[in-house]
Scaffold this active site. Structure first.
Site, mmCIF file in Angstrom:
data_model
loop_
_atom_site.group_PDB
_atom_site.id
_atom_site.type_symbol
_atom_site.label_atom_id
_atom_site.label_comp_id
_atom_site.label_asym_id
_atom_site.label_seq_id
_atom_site.Cartn_x
_atom_site.Cartn_y
_atom_site.Cartn_z
ATOM 1 N N CYS A 79 10.931 3.827 -1.697
ATOM 2 C CA CYS A 79 9.689 3.828 -0.919
ATOM 3 C C CYS A 79 9.977 4.515 0.404
ATOM 4 C CB CYS A 79 9.228 2.385 -0.692
ATOM 5 S SG CYS A 79 7.803 2.205 0.410
ATOM 6 N N CYS A 87 5.705 10.291 -0.440
ATOM 7 C CA CYS A 87 5.455 8.945 -0.953
ATOM 8 C C CYS A 87 5.823 8.975 -2.432
ATOM 9 C CB CYS A 87 3.988 8.557 -0.768
ATOM 10 S SG CYS A 87 3.528 7.001 -1.571
#
Length: 262
Positions: free
Chosen positions: A73, A183
């Site tokens: 992440c 992302c």
């Protein structure tokens, strides 16, 4: 040789794009994946919240005897990786937008970056951009709304395409030749993105680089699993497991609901 699993976590299903690269490169390794979909997206949360959630994810994976943890992440990496490396003894692999390779390869010297607010506003992103892309025109865009749509399985939905069109137009207008996906959810949008951008614009994500770094750190710390075994894979989520499984229909694995106090 170490048969313990590699732990991987993300704010949802996005990190499975990283898991795929790790499994491809290291098919002999067992993995445990944790999707904290209940709290997605992390990108809209404060640094304190992101750190707290990251620690809970890490503790969950450590309780299952993971030998190394991949923070799959970007937002959790940019806001928590320094802290967890200082406070835990096992190796951590982080995730950062591929700004450096984009800057090195760009011919137009214009690069688009699509990422979450938490990543783009972080000190780590600022430092990396200054050190490796100081002379590059960077058009950064917060991908507001994209993660919830992907988490809902709406990758090809009209509302997803409308958001992407709005976010891409300024980048294309300034002549970008590289689009950096900041992302781990966003690689699932690549088929849609390729329909919307010219063929000469290359899309970069960090998945393959993370897998290579994971392999290097395993070897460096003598943590690699025996090369002859076939890895097994366990996926946990604190949301609907059917959504997670729908992104992994080609994967032989177990899926479990993680009842976490998050």
């Amino acid at each position: 040789m170490d048969n313990r699993p590699i732990g991987i976590f993300d704010s949802g299903i996005g990190g499975t794009s990283v898991w795929r690269e790790i499994e491809k490169l290291l098919p002999n390794e067992d993995t445990i994946y944790l999707a904290d979909s209940k709290n997605a997206p992390y990108g809209e949360r404060s640094k304190a919240e992101i750190l707290q959630l990251s620690i809970k994810n890490i503790e969950f994976l450590l309780a299952r005897d993971c030998k190394l943890i991949v923070v799959a992440c970007n937002t959790a990496t940019t806001n928590a990786i320094s802290y967890v490396r200082e406070h835990y003894s096992i190796p951590f692999i982080g995730t950062e937008p591929a700004i450096k390779p984009a800057a090195l390869r760009s011919k137009s010297k214009t690069v688009g970056v699509l990422a979450t607010k938490g990543t783009l506003s972080s000190e780590l992103f600022f430092t990396t951009s200054q050190n490796h892309a100081g002379g590059i025109n960077k058009i950064v865009q917060v991908g507001t709304g994209l993660v919830p749509l992907i988490e809902a399985g709406k990758v090809h939905a009209p509302e997803t395409k409308e958001l992407l069109q709005k976010y891409l137009e300024p980048m294309l207008a300034e002549g970008m030749d590289y689009l950096v996906l900041g992302c781990t959810h966003y690689p699932y949008l690549i088929p849609v993105l390729k329909e919307m951008i010219p063929a000469h614009v290359e899309i970069l994500d960090s998945g393959a680089a993370i897998a290579k770094q994971t392999m290097a750190i395993l070897k460096e710390n003598n943590l690699s699993a025996p090369p002859v075994k076939k890895g097994s894979h366990l996926f946990y989520t604190n949301a609907n497991p059917d959504i997670l499984a729908s992104f992994l229909t080609d994967v032989e694995a177990q899926y479990k609901t993680a009842y976490l106090d998050f």
